[in-house]
Scaffold this motif. Sequence first.
Motif, PDB file in Angstrom:
ATOM      1  N   ASP A 100       0.676  -1.054  -0.210  1.00 17.29           N
ATOM      2  CA  ASP A 100       0.107  -0.107   0.116  1.00 17.29           C
ATOM      3  C   ASP A 100       0.790   1.334  -0.131  1.00 17.29           C
ATOM      4  OD1 ASP A 100      -3.016  -0.588   0.286  1.00 17.29           O
ATOM      5  OD2 ASP A 100      -2.128  -1.726   1.901  1.00 17.29           O
ATOM      6  N   LEU A 101       0.206   2.303  -0.353  1.00 14.71           N
ATOM      7  CA  LEU A 101       1.123   3.581  -0.299  1.00 14.71           C
ATOM      8  C   LEU A 101       1.482   3.928   1.326  1.00 14.71           C
ATOM      9  CD1 LEU A 101      -0.943   6.161  -2.825  1.00 14.71           C
ATOM     10  CD2 LEU A 101       0.664   4.333  -3.305  1.00 14.71           C
ATOM     11  N   SER A 102       0.657   3.465   2.093  1.00 12.78           N
ATOM     12  CA  SER A 102       1.173   3.707   3.514  1.00 12.78           C
ATOM     13  C   SER A 102       2.297   2.985   3.980  1.00 12.78           C
ATOM     14  CB  SER A 102      -0.140   3.137   4.525  1.00 12.78           C
ATOM     15  OG  SER A 102      -0.245   1.927   4.145  1.00 12.78           O
TER      16      SER A 102
ATOM     17  N   ALA B  23      -2.953  13.491  -4.881  1.00 16.47           N
ATOM     18  CA  ALA B  23      -3.389  12.501  -5.903  1.00 16.47           C
ATOM     19  C   ALA B  23      -3.154  13.231  -7.311  1.00 16.47           C
ATOM     20  CB  ALA B  23      -5.015  12.164  -5.772  1.00 16.47           C
ATOM     21  N   ASP B  24      -3.458  14.653  -7.291  1.00 15.73           N
ATOM     22  CA  ASP B  24      -3.400  15.305  -8.650  1.00 15.73           C
ATOM     23  C   ASP B  24      -1.868  15.123  -8.987  1.00 15.73           C
ATOM     24  OD1 ASP B  24      -6.062  16.086  -8.891  1.00 15.73           O
ATOM     25  OD2 ASP B  24      -5.799  17.621  -7.696  1.00 15.73           O
TER      26      ASP B  24
ATOM     27  N   ALA C  20      -9.836   9.397  -7.194  1.00 13.80           N
ATOM     28  CA  ALA C  20     -10.472   8.840  -6.144  1.00 13.80           C
ATOM     29  C   ALA C  20      -9.983   7.761  -5.492  1.00 13.80           C
ATOM     30  CB  ALA C  20     -12.049   8.561  -6.281  1.00 13.80           C
ATOM     31  N   LEU C  21      -9.591   6.810  -6.228  1.00 13.90           N
ATOM     32  CA  LEU C  21      -8.856   5.632  -5.713  1.00 13.90           C
ATOM     33  C   LEU C  21      -7.381   6.118  -4.993  1.00 13.90           C
ATOM     34  CD1 LEU C  21      -7.895   2.580  -5.864  1.00 13.90           C
ATOM     35  CD2 LEU C  21      -6.737   3.261  -7.962  1.00 13.90           C
ATOM     36  N   LEU C  22      -6.798   7.262  -5.810  1.00 10.06           N
ATOM     37  CA  LEU C  22      -5.547   7.702  -5.111  1.00 10.06           C
ATOM     38  C   LEU C  22      -5.822   8.443  -3.982  1.00 10.06           C
ATOM     39  CD1 LEU C  22      -3.558   8.520  -8.404  1.00 10.06           C
ATOM     40  CD2 LEU C  22      -2.953   6.799  -6.877  1.00 10.06           C
ATOM     41  N   VAL C  23      -6.986   9.231  -3.989  1.00 12.31           N
ATOM     42  CA  VAL C  23      -7.277  10.138  -2.687  1.00 12.31           C
ATOM     43  C   VAL C  23      -7.266   9.327  -1.440  1.00 12.31           C
ATOM     44  CG1 VAL C  23      -8.982  11.336  -1.432  1.00 12.31           C
ATOM     45  CG2 VAL C  23      -8.220  12.195  -3.970  1.00 12.31           C
TER      46      VAL C  23
ATOM     47  N   LEU D 194      -4.085   7.469  -0.340  1.00  8.57           N
ATOM     48  CA  LEU D 194      -3.229   8.492   0.377  1.00  8.57           C
ATOM     49  C   LEU D 194      -3.919   8.575   1.911  1.00  8.57           C
ATOM     50  CD1 LEU D 194      -2.583  10.812  -2.605  1.00  8.57           C
ATOM     51  CD2 LEU D 194      -0.703   9.759  -1.350  1.00  8.57           C
ATOM     52  N   GLU D 195      -5.173   8.447   2.002  1.00 12.72           N
ATOM     53  CA  GLU D 195      -5.733   8.815   3.326  1.00 12.72           C
ATOM     54  C   GLU D 195      -5.591   7.786   4.211  1.00 12.72           C
ATOM     55  OE1 GLU D 195      -9.794   9.485   2.815  1.00 12.72           O
ATOM     56  OE2 GLU D 195      -9.564  11.722   1.959  1.00 12.72           O
ATOM     57  N   MET D 196      -5.304   6.581   3.751  1.00 13.12           N
ATOM     58  CA  MET D 196      -4.945   5.552   4.555  1.00 13.12           C
ATOM     59  C   MET D 196      -3.388   5.801   5.277  1.00 13.12           C
ATOM     60  SD  MET D 196      -6.058   2.286   2.505  1.00 13.12           S
ATOM     61  CE  MET D 196      -4.749   1.167   3.273  1.00 13.12           C
TER      62      MET D 196
END
Length: 373
Positions: A310-312, A321-322, A363-366, A369-371
């Motif tokens: 995961d990104l985490s 995300a952008d 939305a997937l990336l947001v 990243l929130e995780m």
Amino acid sequence: MTRIDHVHVPLGARAYDVVIGQGLLAQAGALIGPLLHRPRAAILTETRVAALHLDALQAGLQAADIASSAHALAPGEATKGWAGLSEAVEWLLDAQVERRDMVIALGGGVIGDLGGFAAAVLRRGVRFVQIPTSLLAQVDSSVGGKTGINTRHGKNLVGAFHQPSLVLADIDLLDSLPARDFLAGYGEVVKYGLLGDAAFFDWLEVNGPALARGDKALRQHAVRRSVEMKAGIVARDETEQGERALLNLGHTFCHALEAATGYSDRLLHGEGVAIGCALAFDLSARMGLCAQETPSRVRAHLRGMGMKADLSDIPGDLPGADALVALMAQDKKVQDGRLRFILARDIGAAFVCDDVPGEMLRALLVDALEMRP
Ligand code: GLY
């Protein structure tokens, strides 16, 4: 007697074998000798690999009366640029390598890509043998003839298709890899199961942990199956007009993450591929292409292997995300301005998709990243 596998890459006049087994350095002279017009070879390698394996290779060549000279470049991705290419080509000319001679690239992906490209441009093309020393190079970069270097514009933007004449994948060489590098290479092994062979993924779920602990028979099976899959795809689509793009499963995400982490050791390429594969299955599930539980199965295997999933798992800051989408748009796989993803209908059933809705990707990336903590 340990087993030796031969996987043929059927490319007509450019066909060759990938030999997979233990103790291959000691047999290098017997295996390479039949390809030579005169009994000499020039070896390109890097200093860390040279300290571990160069003597054994040169002794293996000498056992078949093949003389060799060697040049060791600095280790690391920074070598794979114009300066490293110039150093390699000038040394090959100093070593009086002729058009019909053989260059041997002994090393991981950097040396394989750089050495192959140096061979491709030297005297308009001399033949070369790949002796990959990392798992990633054994299952991916040494097979298929993609050679090249990085420039300030990005990775692998200058290169050539130049198929090797032989690949020697010596399973024993994997013993000297740090665990992190081995597992990063394993990211590419998992990729083959995910993209086209569900039974292989099942096998990896069962055998992956023992393979990582060092079981040589299991390692050999995993390398052989990966190389068989790559050889089949390359034989059907040598220059990536279609099917070969499937080998890029996870890579659009991976390349953006590598750029975002400055190509540093915060994220190794194979780690980025593993995270990228998990994200590609997330995206497939969000688009209703695969079952909602499939991404969890992919992640469960990566986590069970002690891999990043995961990104985490990436230390340090990541852009938003952008910015990640903007990095993806710089990828060389962008065609006519459209992002290209490899998505999947199931484990083992990947396909090329050129019309991922931008909002869904964002939305997937947001969410990913929130995780992060
Ligand atoms: N590593 C992807 C390819 O060889 O096509």
